[in-house]
Design a protein around this motif. Structure first.
Motif, PDB file in Angstrom:
ATOM      1  N   VAL A   3       0.686  -1.117   0.177  1.00  0.00           N
ATOM      2  CA  VAL A   3       0.055  -0.178   0.019  1.00  0.00           C
ATOM      3  C   VAL A   3       0.720   1.359   0.074  1.00  0.00           C
ATOM      4  O   VAL A   3       0.573   2.360  -0.735  1.00  0.00           O
ATOM      5  CB  VAL A   3      -0.924   0.090   1.202  1.00  0.00           C
ATOM      6  CG1 VAL A   3      -1.869   1.217   1.432  1.00  0.00           C
ATOM      7  CG2 VAL A   3      -1.834  -1.215   0.922  1.00  0.00           C
ATOM      8  N   ILE A   4       1.923   1.371   0.825  1.00  0.00           N
ATOM      9  CA  ILE A   4       2.889   2.439   0.746  1.00  0.00           C
ATOM     10  C   ILE A   4       3.541   2.681  -0.507  1.00  0.00           C
ATOM     11  O   ILE A   4       3.726   3.783  -1.080  1.00  0.00           O
ATOM     12  CB  ILE A   4       3.871   2.251   2.008  1.00  0.00           C
ATOM     13  CG1 ILE A   4       3.008   2.184   3.417  1.00  0.00           C
ATOM     14  CG2 ILE A   4       4.907   3.298   1.893  1.00  0.00           C
ATOM     15  CD1 ILE A   4       3.966   1.799   4.534  1.00  0.00           C
ATOM     16  N   ILE A   5       3.962   1.306  -1.076  1.00  0.00           N
ATOM     17  CA  ILE A   5       4.659   1.629  -2.460  1.00  0.00           C
ATOM     18  C   ILE A   5       3.620   2.134  -3.478  1.00  0.00           C
ATOM     19  O   ILE A   5       4.228   3.106  -4.141  1.00  0.00           O
ATOM     20  CB  ILE A   5       5.100   0.165  -2.737  1.00  0.00           C
ATOM     21  CG1 ILE A   5       6.292  -0.049  -2.145  1.00  0.00           C
ATOM     22  CG2 ILE A   5       5.574   0.338  -4.392  1.00  0.00           C
ATOM     23  CD1 ILE A   5       6.845  -1.512  -2.005  1.00  0.00           C
ATOM     24  N   ILE A   7       0.879   4.137  -2.875  1.00  0.00           N
ATOM     25  CA  ILE A   7       0.670   5.613  -2.617  1.00  0.00           C
ATOM     26  C   ILE A   7       2.094   6.550  -3.099  1.00  0.00           C
ATOM     27  O   ILE A   7       1.845   7.465  -3.617  1.00  0.00           O
ATOM     28  CB  ILE A   7       0.388   5.507  -1.202  1.00  0.00           C
ATOM     29  CG1 ILE A   7      -0.757   5.053  -0.703  1.00  0.00           C
ATOM     30  CG2 ILE A   7       0.629   7.088  -0.781  1.00  0.00           C
ATOM     31  CD1 ILE A   7      -1.095   5.236   0.813  1.00  0.00           C
ATOM     32  N   ILE A   8       3.260   6.030  -2.818  1.00  0.00           N
ATOM     33  CA  ILE A   8       4.319   6.762  -3.079  1.00  0.00           C
ATOM     34  C   ILE A   8       4.473   6.720  -4.823  1.00  0.00           C
ATOM     35  O   ILE A   8       4.505   7.958  -5.216  1.00  0.00           O
ATOM     36  CB  ILE A   8       5.621   5.946  -2.868  1.00  0.00           C
ATOM     37  CG1 ILE A   8       5.782   6.139  -1.320  1.00  0.00           C
ATOM     38  CG2 ILE A   8       6.787   6.598  -3.563  1.00  0.00           C
ATOM     39  CD1 ILE A   8       6.840   5.321  -0.575  1.00  0.00           C
ATOM     40  N   ILE A   9       4.178   5.732  -5.533  1.00  0.00           N
ATOM     41  CA  ILE A   9       3.968   5.706  -6.804  1.00  0.00           C
ATOM     42  C   ILE A   9       2.798   6.666  -7.501  1.00  0.00           C
ATOM     43  O   ILE A   9       3.263   7.481  -8.427  1.00  0.00           O
ATOM     44  CB  ILE A   9       4.112   4.374  -7.600  1.00  0.00           C
ATOM     45  CG1 ILE A   9       5.194   3.540  -7.477  1.00  0.00           C
ATOM     46  CG2 ILE A   9       3.451   4.383  -9.080  1.00  0.00           C
ATOM     47  CD1 ILE A   9       4.890   1.947  -7.698  1.00  0.00           C
ATOM     48  N   ALA A  10       1.786   6.615  -6.775  1.00  0.00           N
ATOM     49  CA  ALA A  10       0.599   7.576  -7.356  1.00  0.00           C
ATOM     50  C   ALA A  10       0.954   8.909  -6.964  1.00  0.00           C
ATOM     51  O   ALA A  10       0.867   9.757  -7.871  1.00  0.00           O
ATOM     52  CB  ALA A  10      -0.442   7.131  -6.454  1.00  0.00           C
ATOM     53  N   GLY A  11       1.675   9.258  -5.824  1.00  0.00           N
ATOM     54  CA  GLY A  11       2.136  10.634  -5.688  1.00  0.00           C
ATOM     55  C   GLY A  11       3.017  11.026  -6.547  1.00  0.00           C
ATOM     56  O   GLY A  11       3.078  12.410  -7.086  1.00  0.00           O
ATOM     57  N   ILE A  12       3.980  10.279  -7.020  1.00  0.00           N
ATOM     58  CA  ILE A  12       5.200  10.817  -8.012  1.00  0.00           C
ATOM     59  C   ILE A  12       4.328  11.078  -9.306  1.00  0.00           C
ATOM     60  O   ILE A  12       4.533  12.007 -10.127  1.00  0.00           O
ATOM     61  CB  ILE A  12       6.000   9.854  -8.133  1.00  0.00           C
ATOM     62  CG1 ILE A  12       7.070   9.584  -6.854  1.00  0.00           C
ATOM     63  CG2 ILE A  12       6.969   9.803  -9.512  1.00  0.00           C
ATOM     64  CD1 ILE A  12       8.053   8.430  -6.973  1.00  0.00           C
ATOM     65  N   LEU A  13       3.376  10.070  -9.689  1.00  0.00           N
ATOM     66  CA  LEU A  13       2.611  10.320 -11.100  1.00  0.00           C
ATOM     67  C   LEU A  13       1.860  11.792 -10.990  1.00  0.00           C
ATOM     68  O   LEU A  13       2.024  12.512 -12.054  1.00  0.00           O
ATOM     69  CB  LEU A  13       1.638   9.196 -11.276  1.00  0.00           C
ATOM     70  CG  LEU A  13       2.450   7.899 -11.652  1.00  0.00           C
ATOM     71  CD1 LEU A  13       1.519   6.803 -11.840  1.00  0.00           C
ATOM     72  CD2 LEU A  13       3.141   8.028 -13.021  1.00  0.00           C
ATOM     73  N   ILE A  14       1.200  12.020  -9.951  1.00  0.00           N
ATOM     74  CA  ILE A  14       0.392  13.219  -9.849  1.00  0.00           C
ATOM     75  C   ILE A  14       1.200  14.389  -9.819  1.00  0.00           C
ATOM     76  O   ILE A  14       0.933  15.223 -10.405  1.00  0.00           O
ATOM     77  CB  ILE A  14      -0.348  13.014  -8.292  1.00  0.00           C
ATOM     78  CG1 ILE A  14      -1.480  12.134  -8.622  1.00  0.00           C
ATOM     79  CG2 ILE A  14      -1.064  14.347  -8.264  1.00  0.00           C
ATOM     80  CD1 ILE A  14      -2.291  11.644  -7.464  1.00  0.00           C
ATOM     81  N   TYR A  15       2.511  14.367  -9.244  1.00  0.00           N
ATOM     82  CA  TYR A  15       3.321  15.320  -9.194  1.00  0.00           C
ATOM     83  C   TYR A  15       3.826  15.733 -10.382  1.00  0.00           C
ATOM     84  O   TYR A  15       3.794  16.845 -11.098  1.00  0.00           O
ATOM     85  CB  TYR A  15       4.524  15.324  -8.166  1.00  0.00           C
ATOM     86  CG  TYR A  15       5.680  16.252  -8.303  1.00  0.00           C
ATOM     87  CD1 TYR A  15       5.663  17.214  -7.632  1.00  0.00           C
ATOM     88  CD2 TYR A  15       6.755  15.896  -9.404  1.00  0.00           C
ATOM     89  CE1 TYR A  15       6.656  18.339  -7.844  1.00  0.00           C
ATOM     90  CE2 TYR A  15       7.888  16.687  -9.098  1.00  0.00           C
ATOM     91  CZ  TYR A  15       7.803  17.843  -8.638  1.00  0.00           C
ATOM     92  OH  TYR A  15       8.674  18.833  -8.634  1.00  0.00           O
ATOM     93  N   ASN A  16       4.154  14.772 -11.187  1.00  0.00           N
ATOM     94  CA  ASN A  16       4.748  14.953 -12.552  1.00  0.00           C
ATOM     95  C   ASN A  16       3.586  15.315 -13.706  1.00  0.00           C
ATOM     96  O   ASN A  16       3.792  16.236 -14.405  1.00  0.00           O
ATOM     97  CB  ASN A  16       5.113  13.366 -13.400  1.00  0.00           C
ATOM     98  CG  ASN A  16       6.720  13.392 -12.712  1.00  0.00           C
ATOM     99  OD1 ASN A  16       7.243  14.088 -12.342  1.00  0.00           O
ATOM    100  ND2 ASN A  16       6.995  11.881 -12.588  1.00  0.00           N
ATOM    101  N   ILE A  17       2.538  14.996 -13.426  1.00  0.00           N
ATOM    102  CA  ILE A  17       1.189  15.679 -14.069  1.00  0.00           C
ATOM    103  C   ILE A  17       1.002  16.892 -13.880  1.00  0.00           C
ATOM    104  O   ILE A  17       0.837  17.878 -14.976  1.00  0.00           O
ATOM    105  CB  ILE A  17       0.014  14.746 -14.122  1.00  0.00           C
ATOM    106  CG1 ILE A  17       0.233  13.176 -14.721  1.00  0.00           C
ATOM    107  CG2 ILE A  17      -1.170  15.309 -14.695  1.00  0.00           C
ATOM    108  CD1 ILE A  17      -0.908  12.288 -14.287  1.00  0.00           C
ATOM    109  N   GLY A  18       0.883  17.353 -12.609  1.00  0.00           N
ATOM    110  CA  GLY A  18       0.758  18.660 -12.257  1.00  0.00           C
ATOM    111  C   GLY A  18       2.019  19.593 -12.715  1.00  0.00           C
ATOM    112  O   GLY A  18       1.488  20.679 -13.029  1.00  0.00           O
ATOM    113  N   LYS A  19       3.224  19.007 -12.619  1.00  0.00           N
ATOM    114  CA  LYS A  19       4.246  19.875 -13.163  1.00  0.00           C
ATOM    115  C   LYS A  19       4.464  20.207 -14.477  1.00  0.00           C
ATOM    116  O   LYS A  19       4.437  21.423 -14.975  1.00  0.00           O
ATOM    117  CB  LYS A  19       5.629  19.009 -12.944  1.00  0.00           C
ATOM    118  CG  LYS A  19       6.768  19.912 -13.219  1.00  0.00           C
ATOM    119  CD  LYS A  19       8.177  19.232 -12.688  1.00  0.00           C
ATOM    120  CE  LYS A  19       9.305  19.711 -13.398  1.00  0.00           C
ATOM    121  NZ  LYS A  19      10.500  18.996 -13.109  1.00  0.00           N
TER     122      LYS A  19
END
Length: 130
Positions: A3-5, A7-19
Motif C-alpha cells: 500500500v505504501i509503495i 501511494i508513493i508511485i501515485a504521488g510521483i505520477l500526480i506530481y509529474n502530471i501537475g508539473k
C-alpha cells in the motif's frame, strides 16, 4: 508494505502530471493567454463566417466557430505539453454534410497561417471523400 509503495508511485505520477500542466499554463500566460498566443489562427477562424465567435476559453483551451440553424462548425484549440498545439475541427448537425471530426497537431511556434492552410487542405481532402 504494498500500500505504501502504491501511494508513493501515485504521488510521483500526480506530481509529474501537475508539473507538466503548470509548465504549459505558464508558457501560455507568458505569451499573453490563448487569445493572444493564437490571435492569427483565431482571426482566420472568426472571419470565415459572420456568425463565428469564441464560445469557450480557459487557460489552455479555446473553442471557436459557428453554431446556428446550419449546424455546428467548431475549432477546438488545445495547448499541449512539449510545445505542441492540438486543433480539432468538428462538423455536426449540418443538413448537407455528415458529422465528422479531424485532428491536427502542430508545434506551437509554427506560423499560424501555415497551420490554417494545412487544416484547410485536410478539410478539403475529407470533403472530397464524402
Amino acid at each position: 508494505m504494498w500500500v505504501i509503495i502504491i501511494i508513493i508511485i501515485a504521488g510521483i505520477l500526480i506530481y509529474n502530471i501537475g508539473k507538466k500542466s503548470g509548465e504549459t499554463i505558464g508558457r501560455v500566460n507568458n505569451d499573453g493567454g490563448m487569445r493572444l498566443k493564437y490571435a492569427r489562427l483565431l482571426h482566420n477562424i472568426l472571419t470565415g463566417h459572420k456568425d463565428s465567435r469564441i464560445m469557450t476559453e480557459t487557460r489552455t483551451y479555446i473553442k471557436a466557430g459557428v453554431d446556428n440553424y446550419g449546424g455546428r462548425t467548431i475549432f477546438h484549440i488545445q495547448q499541449c505539453p512539449n510545445n505542441t498545439v492540438m486543433i480539432d475541427y468538428e462538423v455536426s448537425n449540418n443538413p448537407v454534410i455528415p458529422s465528422f471530426r479531424l485532428r491536427f497537431t502542430f508545434p506551437d511556434t509554427m506560423n499560424q497561417d501555415l497551420m490554417m492552410e494545412q487544416i484547410v487542405l485536410g478539410i478539403q481532402k475529407k470533403m472530397n471523400r464524402l
